[in-house]
Motif scaffolding. Sequence first.
Motif, PDB file in Angstrom:
ATOM      1  N   VAL A   1     -50.688 -70.754  -7.581  1.00 50.45           N
ATOM      2  CA  VAL A   1     -49.993 -71.015  -8.848  1.00 50.45           C
ATOM      3  C   VAL A   1     -50.894 -70.640 -10.021  1.00 50.45           C
ATOM      4  N   ALA A   2     -52.159 -71.043  -9.946  1.00 51.73           N
ATOM      5  CA  ALA A   2     -53.100 -70.701 -11.021  1.00 51.73           C
ATOM      6  C   ALA A   2     -53.266 -69.186 -11.136  1.00 51.73           C
ATOM      7  N   GLY A   3     -53.272 -68.502 -10.002  1.00 51.36           N
ATOM      8  CA  GLY A   3     -53.398 -67.052 -10.024  1.00 51.36           C
ATOM      9  C   GLY A   3     -52.204 -66.364 -10.655  1.00 51.36           C
ATOM     10  N   VAL A   4     -51.003 -66.847 -10.354  1.00 56.46           N
ATOM     11  CA  VAL A   4     -49.795 -66.272 -10.960  1.00 56.46           C
ATOM     12  C   VAL A   4     -49.810 -66.473 -12.465  1.00 56.46           C
ATOM     13  N   HIS A   5     -50.229 -67.656 -12.909  1.00 55.89           N
ATOM     14  CA  HIS A   5     -50.280 -67.930 -14.348  1.00 55.89           C
ATOM     15  C   HIS A   5     -51.341 -67.092 -15.064  1.00 55.89           C
ATOM     16  N   SER A   6     -52.303 -66.573 -14.300  1.00 55.67           N
ATOM     17  CA  SER A   6     -53.352 -65.755 -14.923  1.00 55.67           C
ATOM     18  C   SER A   6     -52.933 -64.301 -15.093  1.00 55.67           C
ATOM     19  N   ILE A   7     -51.786 -63.916 -14.520  1.00 58.88           N
ATOM     20  CA  ILE A   7     -51.317 -62.536 -14.637  1.00 58.88           C
ATOM     21  C   ILE A   7     -50.876 -62.276 -16.076  1.00 58.88           C
ATOM     22  N   SER A   8     -51.246 -61.148 -16.594  1.00 56.83           N
ATOM     23  CA  SER A   8     -50.904 -60.780 -17.966  1.00 56.83           C
ATOM     24  C   SER A   8     -49.394 -60.741 -18.162  1.00 56.83           C
TER      25      SER A   8
ATOM     26  N   PRO B   1     -57.347 -62.520  -7.012  1.00 59.38           N
ATOM     27  CA  PRO B   1     -58.659 -63.150  -7.211  1.00 59.38           C
ATOM     28  C   PRO B   1     -58.622 -64.665  -7.024  1.00 59.38           C
ATOM     29  N   SER B   2     -57.594 -65.313  -7.552  1.00 54.91           N
ATOM     30  CA  SER B   2     -57.479 -66.760  -7.396  1.00 54.91           C
ATOM     31  C   SER B   2     -57.133 -67.130  -5.952  1.00 54.91           C
ATOM     32  N   ILE B   3     -56.298 -66.317  -5.303  1.00 55.98           N
ATOM     33  CA  ILE B   3     -55.941 -66.567  -3.904  1.00 55.98           C
ATOM     34  C   ILE B   3     -57.178 -66.484  -3.016  1.00 55.98           C
ATOM     35  N   VAL B   4     -58.021 -65.493  -3.259  1.00 58.25           N
ATOM     36  CA  VAL B   4     -59.238 -65.326  -2.456  1.00 58.25           C
ATOM     37  C   VAL B   4     -60.158 -66.540  -2.624  1.00 58.25           C
TER      38      VAL B   4
END
Length: 246
Positions: A130-137, A165-168
Amino acid sequence: MGPVVLLVLWELLSRTGVLPETFFPPPTQIVASAGIIFDIEDGIGGDVLITVGRLIATVVLAVAIGVGLGIAITASQWMERGVNTVLAFVYPIPGVLFFPFLTFILGRGETAVLLTALVTPLIVMILYTVAGVHSISGMLLEVADNYDCRGARRFFRVLVPGALPSIVTGIRISLGFALIAVIAIEMVGASSGLGNFLWENWQILRVTDMYVALLCIAVLGLLSTVGFDSVADRLLPWRAEERSTA
């Protein structure tokens, strides 16, 4: 250097009787007994393989389910808030405490062991995804909308790469939680595995074999982390560059 000094001190104190050898056998004695690691039938080799199998299964399930759910719930703010509330409620509960409940439903079998081990790593993967998706431009998402990139194409070509990157990072953390969970559940609810071997040998005071099991667990944790970092650096080359400049 520090660990070597500690081991030498342990050896001396155990040999001179300052530390009771019953509970603190000399490290050289533990190393001499380490041959049981390679004995599949009568030693610990079979238990090592079983624990590694459970660890791999737990992490694979956590990644597959966690990434899918994490991306899916970001499609709706209401869904995301609801899931986050549930996760915030469940996350502080030690995963091993779900084992009695799951055994009541599923019986005392491998399914209950794996599902119990899955709880905490799965939550970690959902949160990091979820944090990774929110970090997408936002601009990148707008471009995807303009090119009518939806459904599976959007999932695999935009959301997963953007959140990678967040998933990893989530996978790396989940590895540690998964190993802790698997060992803990093996100690209390499994008839095989490193955790079970450790607990049974402690009960009959075969302390040297218990320390060999602890050594295996520590090495397994180290190898899983180092091995994953090596793979992740190939997938995301800038990770290695960031660590080298840090």
